[in-house]
Design a protein around this motif. Structure first.
Motif, PDB file in Angstrom:
ATOM      1  N   PHE A 323       0.907  -1.231  -0.005  1.00 25.81           N
ATOM      2  CA  PHE A 323      -0.050   0.250  -0.137  1.00 25.81           C
ATOM      3  C   PHE A 323       1.139   1.070  -0.434  1.00 25.81           C
ATOM      4  CE2 PHE A 323      -2.573  -3.621   1.634  1.00 25.81           C
ATOM      5  CZ  PHE A 323      -2.964  -3.109   1.008  1.00 25.81           C
ATOM      6  N   TYR A 324       1.572   1.463  -1.167  1.00 28.86           N
ATOM      7  CA  TYR A 324       2.796   2.859  -0.949  1.00 28.86           C
ATOM      8  C   TYR A 324       1.232   4.073  -1.426  1.00 28.86           C
ATOM      9  CZ  TYR A 324       5.897  -1.172  -1.691  1.00 28.86           C
ATOM     10  OH  TYR A 324       7.223  -2.030  -2.016  1.00 28.86           O
ATOM     11  N   ASN A 325       0.536   4.277  -2.495  1.00 30.58           N
ATOM     12  CA  ASN A 325       0.055   5.021  -2.684  1.00 30.58           C
ATOM     13  C   ASN A 325      -0.361   5.834  -1.808  1.00 30.58           C
ATOM     14  OD1 ASN A 325       0.798   5.086  -5.353  1.00 30.58           O
ATOM     15  ND2 ASN A 325      -1.248   3.352  -6.027  1.00 30.58           N
ATOM     16  N   GLU A 326      -1.236   5.367  -0.670  1.00 32.67           N
ATOM     17  CA  GLU A 326      -1.376   5.215   0.513  1.00 32.67           C
ATOM     18  C   GLU A 326      -0.827   5.793   1.760  1.00 32.67           C
ATOM     19  OE1 GLU A 326      -4.153   2.375  -1.246  1.00 32.67           O
ATOM     20  OE2 GLU A 326      -2.221   2.451  -0.391  1.00 32.67           O
ATOM     21  N   ALA A 327       0.488   5.347   1.573  1.00 31.42           N
ATOM     22  CA  ALA A 327       1.428   5.743   3.185  1.00 31.42           C
ATOM     23  C   ALA A 327       1.956   6.910   2.524  1.00 31.42           C
ATOM     24  CB  ALA A 327       2.737   4.056   3.012  1.00 31.42           C
ATOM     25  N   TYR A 328       2.497   7.304   1.174  1.00 30.96           N
ATOM     26  CA  TYR A 328       2.837   8.444   0.931  1.00 30.96           C
ATOM     27  C   TYR A 328       1.978   9.773   0.420  1.00 30.96           C
ATOM     28  CZ  TYR A 328       7.008   6.109  -0.620  1.00 30.96           C
ATOM     29  OH  TYR A 328       8.394   4.888  -0.468  1.00 30.96           O
ATOM     30  N   ILE A 329       0.090   9.077   0.508  1.00 29.54           N
ATOM     31  CA  ILE A 329      -0.162  10.478   0.246  1.00 29.54           C
ATOM     32  C   ILE A 329      -0.537  11.061   1.619  1.00 29.54           C
ATOM     33  CG2 ILE A 329      -2.888  11.476  -0.299  1.00 29.54           C
ATOM     34  CD1 ILE A 329      -2.994   9.348  -2.328  1.00 29.54           C
ATOM     35  N   PHE A 330      -0.208  10.391   3.238  1.00 28.45           N
ATOM     36  CA  PHE A 330      -0.156  10.540   4.065  1.00 28.45           C
ATOM     37  C   PHE A 330       0.658  10.788   3.849  1.00 28.45           C
ATOM     38  CE2 PHE A 330       0.372   9.498   8.496  1.00 28.45           C
ATOM     39  CZ  PHE A 330      -0.282  10.673   9.262  1.00 28.45           C
ATOM     40  N   ALA A 331       1.965  11.254   4.054  1.00 27.71           N
ATOM     41  CA  ALA A 331       3.187  11.937   4.241  1.00 27.71           C
ATOM     42  C   ALA A 331       3.183  13.028   3.622  1.00 27.71           C
ATOM     43  CB  ALA A 331       4.723  10.823   4.443  1.00 27.71           C
ATOM     44  N   ALA A 332       2.429  12.989   2.582  1.00 24.70           N
ATOM     45  CA  ALA A 332       2.507  14.237   1.208  1.00 24.70           C
ATOM     46  C   ALA A 332       1.600  14.919   2.048  1.00 24.70           C
ATOM     47  CB  ALA A 332       1.920  13.891  -0.527  1.00 24.70           C
ATOM     48  N   VAL A 333       0.564  14.703   2.760  1.00 21.71           N
ATOM     49  CA  VAL A 333      -0.060  15.530   2.802  1.00 21.71           C
ATOM     50  C   VAL A 333       0.444  16.886   4.217  1.00 21.71           C
ATOM     51  CG1 VAL A 333      -2.085  16.032   4.686  1.00 21.71           C
ATOM     52  CG2 VAL A 333      -2.375  14.018   2.588  1.00 21.71           C
ATOM     53  N   ILE A 334       0.815  15.782   4.899  1.00 20.57           N
ATOM     54  CA  ILE A 334       1.731  16.427   6.025  1.00 20.57           C
ATOM     55  C   ILE A 334       2.993  17.761   5.932  1.00 20.57           C
ATOM     56  CG2 ILE A 334       3.560  16.046   8.169  1.00 20.57           C
ATOM     57  CD1 ILE A 334       1.777  13.133   8.375  1.00 20.57           C
ATOM     58  N   TYR A 335       3.633  17.001   5.157  1.00 21.94           N
ATOM     59  CA  TYR A 335       4.636  17.922   3.753  1.00 21.94           C
ATOM     60  C   TYR A 335       4.133  19.562   3.786  1.00 21.94           C
ATOM     61  CZ  TYR A 335       8.553  15.074   4.687  1.00 21.94           C
ATOM     62  OH  TYR A 335       9.663  14.047   5.349  1.00 21.94           O
ATOM     63  N   PHE A 336       3.048  19.355   2.770  1.00 21.13           N
ATOM     64  CA  PHE A 336       1.978  19.785   2.365  1.00 21.13           C
ATOM     65  C   PHE A 336       1.476  21.053   3.257  1.00 21.13           C
ATOM     66  CE2 PHE A 336      -2.144  21.966   1.208  1.00 21.13           C
ATOM     67  CZ  PHE A 336      -1.776  22.796  -0.226  1.00 21.13           C
ATOM     68  N   LEU A 337       0.797  21.237   4.417  1.00 21.26           N
ATOM     69  CA  LEU A 337       0.235  21.762   5.254  1.00 21.26           C
ATOM     70  C   LEU A 337       0.996  22.479   5.932  1.00 21.26           C
ATOM     71  CD1 LEU A 337      -2.069  19.414   7.175  1.00 21.26           C
ATOM     72  CD2 LEU A 337      -3.013  20.897   5.870  1.00 21.26           C
ATOM     73  N   LEU A 338       2.618  21.907   6.237  1.00 18.47           N
ATOM     74  CA  LEU A 338       3.855  22.256   6.657  1.00 18.47           C
ATOM     75  C   LEU A 338       4.412  23.549   5.776  1.00 18.47           C
ATOM     76  CD1 LEU A 338       5.721  19.758   8.496  1.00 18.47           C
ATOM     77  CD2 LEU A 338       4.634  21.192   9.618  1.00 18.47           C
ATOM     78  N   CYS A 339       4.987  23.230   4.621  1.00 19.86           N
ATOM     79  CA  CYS A 339       4.762  24.217   3.135  1.00 19.86           C
ATOM     80  C   CYS A 339       4.115  25.035   2.935  1.00 19.86           C
ATOM     81  CB  CYS A 339       5.485  23.307   2.305  1.00 19.86           C
ATOM     82  SG  CYS A 339       6.777  22.053   2.506  1.00 19.86           S
ATOM     83  N   PHE A 340       2.510  24.398   2.947  1.00 20.02           N
ATOM     84  CA  PHE A 340       1.693  25.821   2.628  1.00 20.02           C
ATOM     85  C   PHE A 340       1.476  26.842   3.808  1.00 20.02           C
ATOM     86  CE2 PHE A 340      -3.095  27.055   2.807  1.00 20.02           C
ATOM     87  CZ  PHE A 340      -2.974  27.694   0.901  1.00 20.02           C
ATOM     88  N   ALA A 341       1.048  26.507   4.540  1.00 17.07           N
ATOM     89  CA  ALA A 341       1.855  27.485   5.624  1.00 17.07           C
ATOM     90  C   ALA A 341       2.771  28.291   5.548  1.00 17.07           C
ATOM     91  CB  ALA A 341       1.525  26.702   7.147  1.00 17.07           C
ATOM     92  N   GLY A 342       3.720  27.586   5.710  1.00 20.30           N
ATOM     93  CA  GLY A 342       5.300  29.190   5.176  1.00 20.30           C
ATOM     94  C   GLY A 342       4.478  29.199   3.994  1.00 20.30           C
ATOM     95  N   SER A 343       4.293  29.138   2.828  1.00 18.75           N
ATOM     96  CA  SER A 343       4.182  30.166   1.515  1.00 18.75           C
ATOM     97  C   SER A 343       2.797  31.526   1.958  1.00 18.75           C
ATOM     98  CB  SER A 343       3.590  28.927   0.570  1.00 18.75           C
ATOM     99  OG  SER A 343       2.401  28.539   0.870  1.00 18.75           O
TER     100      SER A 343
END
Length: 356
Positions: A323-343
């Motif tokens: 279940f690679y897609n689900e794992a990477y999507i979960f990590a990507a959402v966390i990265y996105f929230l941190l980076c989007f807040a910074g931008s």
């Protein structure tokens, strides 16, 4: 009156949409691009929604997920603790949770201009020392090996530690590169150019393989600590060039005027030059900060379990294979929230300082 009022209200409601409609359909090219974008969304969104929502399994077992045609969010539910905290002991899980809360709280405080000052400057090293102590233990807390660390606390802790120590060093390095002292300027230029010519992966391999042999006999540093030290030195060179770009925008007239008032060099830098220079390079600093946060994923090359590496490792569980897609999507959402807040913070700070 009853006839005029609905017309007036409809115009008021549609007024904010006029600039958007003009940007989407203002001209033939814009209209074609808008229609192509709508077509692509029509082709992509329905199957994506079916996979992510309609046909997804939100709770259940691996067998139920394999029989379903959609995503297996039950995998994320089962492996969320491992992805976020890796092998950290369950009985001490409150410690990495507290570290995440403390670091995010300090980031929020650092983002608000009203907290800027000496207390914040002194607070960051103390907070980082507290975070490392909470994670490692000792002095009243049960010790936890660095091999058990992982997930989001490691990503935030390494990034925060490197940024807090790299930024002041970068300011000094940028000032040294503009110094009138030829020897100091040459050393600063050499350091910056050498560091920028080396890939970060090579820096990490140096921390993993070569640095232990260069340490004095009896001195042992864990690979995560070695990597954090060298990453901070690596990031210093990139931040120094951004700061130097801001320093070059300050004309010599302001420095001459400040010196005529009796200000010394360091007071001139503190009160006149740096406030203006840093204000003008906010987009570059935020861009580098976001890039550095994402670059912490390269810690995987030395076997450190950052957030992305724990997401990858979670898919190797024999009960939840594939279940690679689900794992990477979960990590990507966390990265996105941190980076989007910074931008978004960058845009807000620019607007606020412009008004100032």
């Amino acid at each position: 009156m009853s006839v005029i009022f609905p017309q007036y209200s409809s115009r008021m409601l549609l007024a904010p949409l006029v600039p958007l409609l003009r940007s989407l359909f203002g001209g033939a090219l814009n209209t074609v691009l808008t229609l192509l974008a709508v077509l692509m969304l029509a082709l992509i969104l329905p199957p994506l929604l079916h996979w992510a929502v309609t046909d997804a399994v939100f709770s259940g077992t691996q067998e139920e997920c394999r029989q379903a045609a959609g995503a297996c969010w039950a995998f994320v539910q089962a492996k969320a603790r491992f992805i976020l905290f890796a092998f950290y002991p369950s009985e001490a899980l409150w410690r990495p949770i507290l570290v995440i809360a403390l670091l995010l709280g300090m980031m929020v405080a650092s983002a608000l201009p009203r907290f800027w000052g000496m207390r914040l400057i002194l607070g960051w090293p103390l907070m980082l020392a507290l975070a490392w102590w909470l994670m490692a233990g000792g002095w009243g807390l049960a010790k936890v090996s660095l091999n058990s660390w992982g997930g989001l606390p490691v990503t935030l802790l390494v990034w925060s530690t490197c940024m807090i120590f790299a930024f002041p060093a970068a300011v000094l390095l940028a000032l040294a590169r503009q110094s009138r002292m030829a020897g100091l300027r040459l050393l600063a230029v050499a350091y910056i150019e050498v560091m920028r010519a080396i890939p970060m992966v090579a820096i990490l391999y140096f921390a993993m393989l070569i640095l232990p042999m260069a340490l004095p006999q009896g001195v042992i540093l864990d690979k995560l600590i070695r990597a954090t030290i060298l990453i901070a030195l690596f990031w210093t060179a990139y931040l120094a060039e951004v700061v130097r770009g801001g320093l070059q925008t300050i004309g010599p007239g302001q420095a001459e005027a400040a010196q005529s008032l009796g200000l010394g060099y360091w007071r001139l830098i503190q009160l006149v030059v740096l406030p203006q220079a840093l204000r003008r390079v906010i987009p570059g600093l935020v861009n580098l900060g976001i890039g550095f946060l994402l670059a912490t994923s390269l810690l995987a090359v030395i076997g450190a379990f950052d957030l992305l590496n724990t997401a990858r490792a979670s898919t190797t569980d024999q009960q939840w294979l594939g279940f690679y897609n689900e794992a990477y999507i979960f990590a990507a959402v966390i990265y996105f929230l941190l980076c989007f807040a910074g931008s978004r913070y960058s845009l807000w700070l620019e607007a606020r300082l412009q008004r100032g």
